[in-house]
Design a protein around this motif. Sequence first.
Motif, PDB file in Angstrom:
ATOM      1  N   ILE A  22      73.047  51.482  59.869  1.00 12.40           N
ATOM      2  CA  ILE A  22      74.126  51.163  58.914  1.00 12.40           C
ATOM      3  C   ILE A  22      73.694  51.519  57.498  1.00 12.40           C
ATOM      4  O   ILE A  22      74.435  52.156  56.737  1.00 12.40           O
ATOM      5  CB  ILE A  22      74.494  49.657  58.981  1.00 12.40           C
ATOM      6  CG1 ILE A  22      75.164  49.332  60.323  1.00 12.40           C
ATOM      7  CG2 ILE A  22      75.420  49.275  57.825  1.00 12.40           C
ATOM      8  CD1 ILE A  22      75.527  47.865  60.478  1.00 12.40           C
ATOM      9  N   GLU A  25      73.725  55.238  57.057  1.00 10.48           N
ATOM     10  CA  GLU A  25      75.078  55.811  56.948  1.00 10.48           C
ATOM     11  C   GLU A  25      75.746  55.470  55.630  1.00 10.48           C
ATOM     12  O   GLU A  25      76.405  56.308  55.016  1.00 10.48           O
ATOM     13  CB  GLU A  25      75.952  55.325  58.112  1.00 10.48           C
ATOM     14  CG  GLU A  25      75.708  56.126  59.384  1.00 10.48           C
ATOM     15  CD  GLU A  25      76.214  55.413  60.631  1.00 10.48           C
ATOM     16  OE1 GLU A  25      76.970  54.419  60.492  1.00 10.48           O
ATOM     17  OE2 GLU A  25      75.831  55.833  61.737  1.00 10.48           O
ATOM     18  N   ARG A  26      75.607  54.210  55.202  1.00 13.47           N
ATOM     19  CA  ARG A  26      76.304  53.778  53.986  1.00 13.47           C
ATOM     20  C   ARG A  26      75.512  54.075  52.725  1.00 13.47           C
ATOM     21  O   ARG A  26      76.050  53.984  51.624  1.00 13.47           O
ATOM     22  CB  ARG A  26      76.563  52.274  54.044  1.00 13.47           C
ATOM     23  CG  ARG A  26      77.416  51.877  55.216  1.00 13.47           C
ATOM     24  CD  ARG A  26      78.001  50.516  54.972  1.00 13.47           C
ATOM     25  NE  ARG A  26      78.702  50.036  56.154  1.00 13.47           N
ATOM     26  CZ  ARG A  26      79.215  48.829  56.267  1.00 13.47           C
ATOM     27  NH1 ARG A  26      79.121  47.976  55.264  1.00 13.47           N
ATOM     28  NH2 ARG A  26      79.853  48.458  57.367  1.00 13.47           N
ATOM     29  N   SER A  28      73.438  52.121  51.484  1.00 10.44           N
ATOM     30  CA  SER A  28      73.424  50.862  50.736  1.00 10.44           C
ATOM     31  C   SER A  28      73.147  49.712  51.684  1.00 10.44           C
ATOM     32  O   SER A  28      73.407  49.789  52.887  1.00 10.44           O
ATOM     33  CB  SER A  28      74.768  50.685  50.040  1.00 10.44           C
ATOM     34  OG  SER A  28      75.194  49.345  50.067  1.00 10.44           O
ATOM     35  N   PHE A  31      75.919  45.289  53.632  1.00  8.28           N
ATOM     36  CA  PHE A  31      76.698  45.035  54.849  1.00  8.28           C
ATOM     37  C   PHE A  31      76.561  43.551  55.179  1.00  8.28           C
ATOM     38  O   PHE A  31      75.611  42.896  54.722  1.00  8.28           O
ATOM     39  CB  PHE A  31      76.194  45.903  56.011  1.00  8.28           C
ATOM     40  CG  PHE A  31      74.767  45.640  56.395  1.00  8.28           C
ATOM     41  CD1 PHE A  31      74.444  44.668  57.341  1.00  8.28           C
ATOM     42  CD2 PHE A  31      73.730  46.362  55.813  1.00  8.28           C
ATOM     43  CE1 PHE A  31      73.118  44.410  57.688  1.00  8.28           C
ATOM     44  CE2 PHE A  31      72.399  46.099  56.159  1.00  8.28           C
ATOM     45  CZ  PHE A  31      72.098  45.132  57.087  1.00  8.28           C
ATOM     46  N   ASP A  35      79.544  42.727  60.020  1.00 10.68           N
ATOM     47  CA  ASP A  35      79.513  44.197  60.152  1.00 10.68           C
ATOM     48  C   ASP A  35      78.470  44.602  61.184  1.00 10.68           C
ATOM     49  O   ASP A  35      78.715  45.467  62.032  1.00 10.68           O
ATOM     50  CB  ASP A  35      79.100  44.884  58.838  1.00 10.68           C
ATOM     51  CG  ASP A  35      80.120  44.691  57.720  1.00 10.68           C
ATOM     52  OD1 ASP A  35      81.288  44.405  58.030  1.00 10.68           O
ATOM     53  OD2 ASP A  35      79.720  44.830  56.538  1.00 10.68           O
ATOM     54  N   SER A 111      67.250  52.741  49.720  1.00 10.78           N
ATOM     55  CA  SER A 111      67.910  51.513  50.163  1.00 10.78           C
ATOM     56  C   SER A 111      66.892  50.436  50.532  1.00 10.78           C
ATOM     57  O   SER A 111      67.122  49.246  50.292  1.00 10.78           O
ATOM     58  CB  SER A 111      68.815  51.782  51.367  1.00 10.78           C
ATOM     59  OG  SER A 111      69.837  52.677  51.009  1.00 10.78           O
TER      60      SER A 111
END
Lengths: 212, 212
Positions: A22, A25-26, A28, A31, A35, A111
């Motif tokens: 996650i 992909e984001r 960041s 989440f 999620d 991140s």
Amino acid sequence: MPRPETDITATRAKIMAAADQIIHERGSISFTMTDLATAIGMSPSNLYRFFENKDALAEAMAEQWFAELHVIMEDLVSADMPVEEKLYQFFARRLAVKRGRCEEDPGLFESYMELGDEHFEVIKGYVDLADHYMASILVEAMEKGYFKGLELDNVVSLVNTMMQPFCNPRLMMQMMHLATEERLRMVINTILKGLQANDSPATGQPELHIAS
Amino acid sequence: MPRPETDITATRAKIMAAADQIIHERGSISFTMTDLATAIGMSPSNLYRFFENKDALAEAMAEQWFAELHVIMEDLVSADMPVEEKLYQFFARRLAVKRGRCEEDPGLFESYMELGDEHFEVIKGYVDLADHYMASILVEAMEKGYFKGLELDNVVSLVNTMMQPFCNPRLMMQMMHLATEERLRMVINTILKGLQANDSPATGQPELHIAS
């Protein structure tokens, strides 16, 4: 009936991999646990059995992040190796690991730094532990005659100061092309040769001072 | 009829002060030229007479930011002072200015860093100029016998590497309590004593190596 320990470990690993995905992909860390539950096809209440909150998840991810670095540090502290080389390897091996991670996925690396900032109390323990390992190498160096006139605490923080481009991950990202192994070697040698109490500003060059 | 030069300078200064105020209030550099025109009670078309775009504004603000640091560097390069002290002062005086600004308004300081990141091509010129000033001090040190066996370019980048906590403004913000003048003095002395070509790893401690 309680789940077998191995199942719990495997599921936790699977959840952490999904969190990683996650974040990847984001780009960041923003989440929610919901999620994450959705992404892994698990009910939120089931997810909470494995990680009671996002803090607990961050802690487990930090543990994973630092695991390889720990093995390196532990191996080195007890290694049979000249202390000069040991000090160099202490930074060089971790530099190689961190650089590899950063080059593999700079966004994910960034991140993780963000995750670390948000959970600094977790990271702090790892930073202190690294200082502890480094201190034991520096004590060995002091026993060999280095860092004359200085207290260990002082040596630890001065070495940390000069080594920032080789150990601070954010700075490493900015200075990737400068923080090479060759320069690391020179900085380590400079510290070994030059770091001592401030009795005289430039005793390393006596013959030249007499001549000038 | 063209405006007198002094009027233009005064109006530009007034606009820059207003931009500063906006950044201070919003804690961010994300304002438009129209926002700025409104804040200062000027029509956008009039504003554009003084700064043709936000890049030009950022450039003028960078010039202002670096002006004081430049005076320090220029004064020092030509100062009649032992080169060891000159190198120390080169970092210490700028450290004091930057720390003062950061302590006065950490949010504004952070926003200026952000402005610098967005207009790095402007900042780059100032960074190169600082390197140029530093190089001229390092040449003086080399003439006195320091940094044996090294090329100037190498010395410049190695010194920059070890001095990061004392000159990289973002790192300074993180390490404020570590980047003190006392430590700066010790790092400068360590560099002067220890930085030389890698012929032997620890010649600074010969008597102890013989004994061990």
